[in-house]
Design an enzyme around this catalytic site. Structure first.
Site, PDB file in Angstrom:
ATOM      1  N   HIS A   1      -1.406  -1.557  -4.083  1.00  0.00           N
ATOM      2  CA  HIS A   1      -2.641  -1.622  -3.241  1.00  0.00           C
ATOM      3  C   HIS A   1      -2.805  -0.070  -2.890  1.00  0.00           C
ATOM      4  CE1 HIS A   1      -5.784  -3.102  -0.687  1.00  0.00           C
ATOM      5  NE2 HIS A   1      -5.502  -1.936   0.164  1.00  0.00           N
TER       6      HIS A   1
ATOM      7  N   SER B   1       0.933  -1.385  -0.027  1.00  0.00           N
ATOM      8  CA  SER B   1      -0.146  -0.080  -0.056  1.00  0.00           C
ATOM      9  C   SER B   1       0.926   1.046   0.052  1.00  0.00           C
ATOM     10  CB  SER B   1      -0.813   0.035   1.396  1.00  0.00           C
ATOM     11  OG  SER B   1      -1.158   1.225   1.628  1.00  0.00           O
TER      12      SER B   1
HETATM   13  C1  DX5 Z   1      -6.220   0.907   5.763  1.00  0.00           C
HETATM   14  C2  DX5 Z   1      -5.876   0.571   4.289  1.00  0.00           C
HETATM   15  C3  DX5 Z   1      -4.925  -0.120   4.201  1.00  0.00           C
HETATM   16  C4  DX5 Z   1      -3.517   0.552   4.781  1.00  0.00           C
HETATM   17  C5  DX5 Z   1      -2.294  -0.505   4.982  1.00  0.00           C
HETATM   18  O1  DX5 Z   1      -7.608   1.856   5.482  1.00  0.00           O
HETATM   19  O2  DX5 Z   1      -6.817   0.112   3.708  1.00  0.00           O
HETATM   20  O3  DX5 Z   1      -4.493  -0.591   2.915  1.00  0.00           O
HETATM   21  O4  DX5 Z   1      -3.030   1.503   4.073  1.00  0.00           O
HETATM   22  O5  DX5 Z   1      -1.269   0.000   5.678  1.00  0.00           O
HETATM   23  P1  DX5 Z   1      -0.627  -0.821   7.072  1.00  0.00           P
HETATM   24  O6  DX5 Z   1       0.041  -1.906   6.414  1.00  0.00           O
HETATM   25  O7  DX5 Z   1       0.471   0.374   7.297  1.00  0.00           O
HETATM   26  O8  DX5 Z   1      -1.664  -0.966   7.892  1.00  0.00           O
HETATM   27 ZN    ZN Z   2      -6.402  -0.956   1.756  1.00  0.00          ZN
END
Ligand code: DX5
Ligand code: ZN
Length: 228
Positions: free
Chosen positions: A33, A9
């Protein structure tokens, strides 16, 4: 079990260096993502189609857009044009999830349903055969860098059982708080795509973090019976 895949992400990247941040990890990952937030469904704002397009221009990695917005059907065409391969939405935002699915398919994209930690698998069961991915949230949507919610693990196992027992094609993807120290847990629960934001873009060495996760997934593949 389908192939184990890694999906960074970009929520915690330095957006002033988006191209470099994306290109630094692109050789080691299967998807990007991209978390689109509207300030209504979640208490945060992120980005829209123009940023999706910027990531598209930066690399050849397929893009999965995770919509955390109240009106997901309205943006499918713009996101598809920007280069999204997959679009996932939260079905509880609408009285008519099937029309959102239809608009995503009509736009030429693959479809996912996201499962908020407080929502059960009912929507997934209802639309199972239309889905390319079931996105199991392991944090409350809204922000990167939150703590992984271990209580969601039984629901990940249930999602994997549902997909396998029905012979559905959907990937099971996990999203939120996943890092090298808990990737085993989610893969053993049945996830085959792992999102990691702050676990990769940690302000230190993103390619090294991506490579660590990638090699752990390769090791795990031999124990969970990954298909080739
Ligand atoms: C949260 C998002 C996730 C997040 C993941 O609302 O949907 O995709 O960005 O980031 P980490 O791995 O830092 O939790
Ligand atoms: Zn997400």
């Amino acid at each position: 079990m389908p192939r184990l895949q890694l999906a960074p992400s970009i929520l915690t990247v330095d957006f002033g260096r988006l191209t470099e941040e994306v290109q630094a990890v692109a050789p080691h990952v299967d998807w990007f993502h991209l978390d689109v937030m509207d300030g209504h469904y979640v208490p945060n704002l992120t980005f829209g189609p123009s940023t999706v397009e910027a990531v598209r221009r930066a690399c050849d990695v397929p893009l999965h857009v995770h919509l955390m917005i109240d009106n997901p059907g309205e943006f499918a065409a713009a996101l598809a044009a920007a280069g999204a391969k997959r679009i996932t939405f939260h079905p509880e935002v609408t009285s008519d999830p099937s029309s959102v699915i239809e608009s995503i398919v009509e736009a030429g994209c693959e479809v996912g349903i996201a499962v908020h930690p407080d929502v059960d698998l009912e929507f997934v069961g209802k639309y199972l055969f239309e889905l390319d991915v079931v996105l199991m949230m392991t944090v409350r949507p809204g922000f990167g860098g939150q703590k992984f919610m271990g209580e969601v693990v039984p629901k990940i196992e249930a999602a994997r059982r549902l997909v396998d027992s029905e012979g559905a094609r959907a990937d099971v993807e996990v999203d939120g708080g996943i890092k090298i120290d808990n990737v085993d847990l989610v893969v053993n629960a049945g996830a085959n795509i792992v999102v990691s934001g702050s676990g990769i873009y940690d302000g230190m060495d993103a390619p090294a973090a991506a490579l660590r996760l990638r090699s752990r997934l390769e090791e795990l593949a031999s124990t969970v019976g990954e298909a080739s």
